[in-house]
Design an enzyme around this catalytic site. Structure first.
Site, PDB file in Angstrom:
ATOM      1  N   THR A   1       0.826  -1.206   0.000  1.00  0.00           N
ATOM      2  CA  THR A   1       0.000   0.000   0.000  1.00  0.00           C
ATOM      3  C   THR A   1       0.859   1.254   0.000  1.00  0.00           C
ATOM      4  OG1 THR A   1      -1.672  -1.188   1.271  1.00  0.00           O
ATOM      5  CG2 THR A   1      -1.835   1.210   1.224  1.00  0.00           C
ATOM      6  N   THR A   2       1.907   1.256   0.836  1.00  0.00           N
ATOM      7  CA  THR A   2       2.799   2.413   0.959  1.00  0.00           C
ATOM      8  C   THR A   2       3.560   2.670  -0.334  1.00  0.00           C
ATOM      9  OG1 THR A   2       2.985   1.917   3.305  1.00  0.00           O
ATOM     10  CG2 THR A   2       4.608   3.434   2.401  1.00  0.00           C
TER      11      THR A   2
ATOM     12  N   TYR B   1      -2.276 -10.449   4.615  1.00  0.00           N
ATOM     13  CA  TYR B   1      -2.304  -9.047   5.038  1.00  0.00           C
ATOM     14  C   TYR B   1      -3.738  -8.668   5.356  1.00  0.00           C
ATOM     15  CZ  TYR B   1      -1.499  -3.941   4.744  1.00  0.00           C
ATOM     16  OH  TYR B   1      -1.425  -2.595   4.991  1.00  0.00           O
TER      17      TYR B   1
END
Length: 291
Positions: free
Chosen positions: A46-47, A135
């Site tokens: 995501t980052t 996750y």
């Protein structure tokens, strides 16, 4: 699995002024983390703004990081989504020769039942021999993977080796830690809870702030793994303000603003994300100066 104990860093994808991947900045970022103690690198999470990275770009990024890393640290690659067949197709079409594990986010938007989530990850685990780290991030997916589902997957699929748990719920962490198979890894996906989870028996963290304040953050987690709560808490309190600030607007805009002030990469993000506000940048600058 010992490769994934300690601090993994969820790398940002640096962009230049044209919003193309800035490979010079990416090289600085990778080396900064390796030289300051990170245990492993996570690519295209995501980052890393995976939602706006094309498949060809992703292949180039993986190849570049693999080259710069040169085998120094284990590499984890994010491959997930809400179309099970497409996730499997990407796994099969990706060069995973330099990748040590896959990080796969729970299906988002669709809001499947727990049985649907189980079947999704069962299909992914069956499609690869690589270790798979689940996750769970319900704040983004709109769906919580219950501990019972995670434990069921851990017990039935040997290559599902751990979970990056980011529900922000210590009770959920405790349930996983109390009932997991011995070797199964419970990895914090919450920077603010990472020390507490590690002290409770977790394997460490996949961190956002860790890629910027790498030395202090990795040392904090190492203290946690040694059950040295006092030393770890001193570092947790030292980093607490910055850790909170980088998430006040959006991720990764906050950490990119911090990395810009550390002269590692620019603060550029791709729409629909926007860069951190000037107010946040000012707060980050003051917090860095206090450190």
């Amino acid at each position: 699995m010992t490769s994934f104990k300690g601090t993994g860093v969820a790398l940002v994808t640096p962009f230049d002024s044209d919003l193309k991947v800035d490979y010079k900045a990416l090289e600085r970022l990778v080396n900064h983390n390796i030289e300051n103690g990170a245990e492993y690198l996570v690519i295209s999470g995501t980052t890393g703004e995976s939602a706006t990275i094309g498949f060809d770009e992703k292949k180039e990024i993986v190849a570049f990081i693999s080259k710069i890393n040169a085998g120094r640290l284990p590499l984890v690659l994010g491959i997930g989504g809400n179309n099970t067949a497409m996730v499997i197709k990407e796994i099969q079409e990706s060069d995973l020769s330099q990748i040590d594990a896959i990080l796969s986010v729970s299906p988002y938007y669709s809001k499947p039942t727990q049985e649907g989530i189980y079947k999704h990850f069962e299909a992914i685990a069956s499609a690869t021999e690589k270790p798979v780290i689940l996750y769970n991030v319900p704040g983004r997916t709109g769906s919580n993977v219950l501990p019972s589902t995670i434990l069921r997957l851990a017990e039935s699929h040997k290559n599902i080796i751990g979970v990056k748990e980011a529900a922000g719920n210590m009770a959920q962490y405790y349930e996983l830690l109390a009932n997991k198979p011995e070797e199964f890894l419970v990895i914090s996906g919450d920077d603010d809870l990472a020390l507490s989870v590690t002290l409770a028996g977790g394997a460490g963290v996949i961190s956002v702030i860790g890629q910027a304040m790498t030395r202090d953050f990795t040392n904090m987690i190492r203290f946690g793994l040694k059950n040295d709560a006092l030393s770890g808490t001193k570092l947790h309190l030292k980093l607490k303000e910055l850790t909170s600030l980088i998430f006040t607007e959006n991720n990764p805009a906050g950490v990119k603003a911090l990395l810009q002030q550390l002269e590692i990469c620019s603060d550029k993000v791709r729409l629909p994300l926007v860069p951190a506000s000037e107010e946040l940048k000012s707060k980050l600058s003051k917090a860095i100066n206090r450190l």
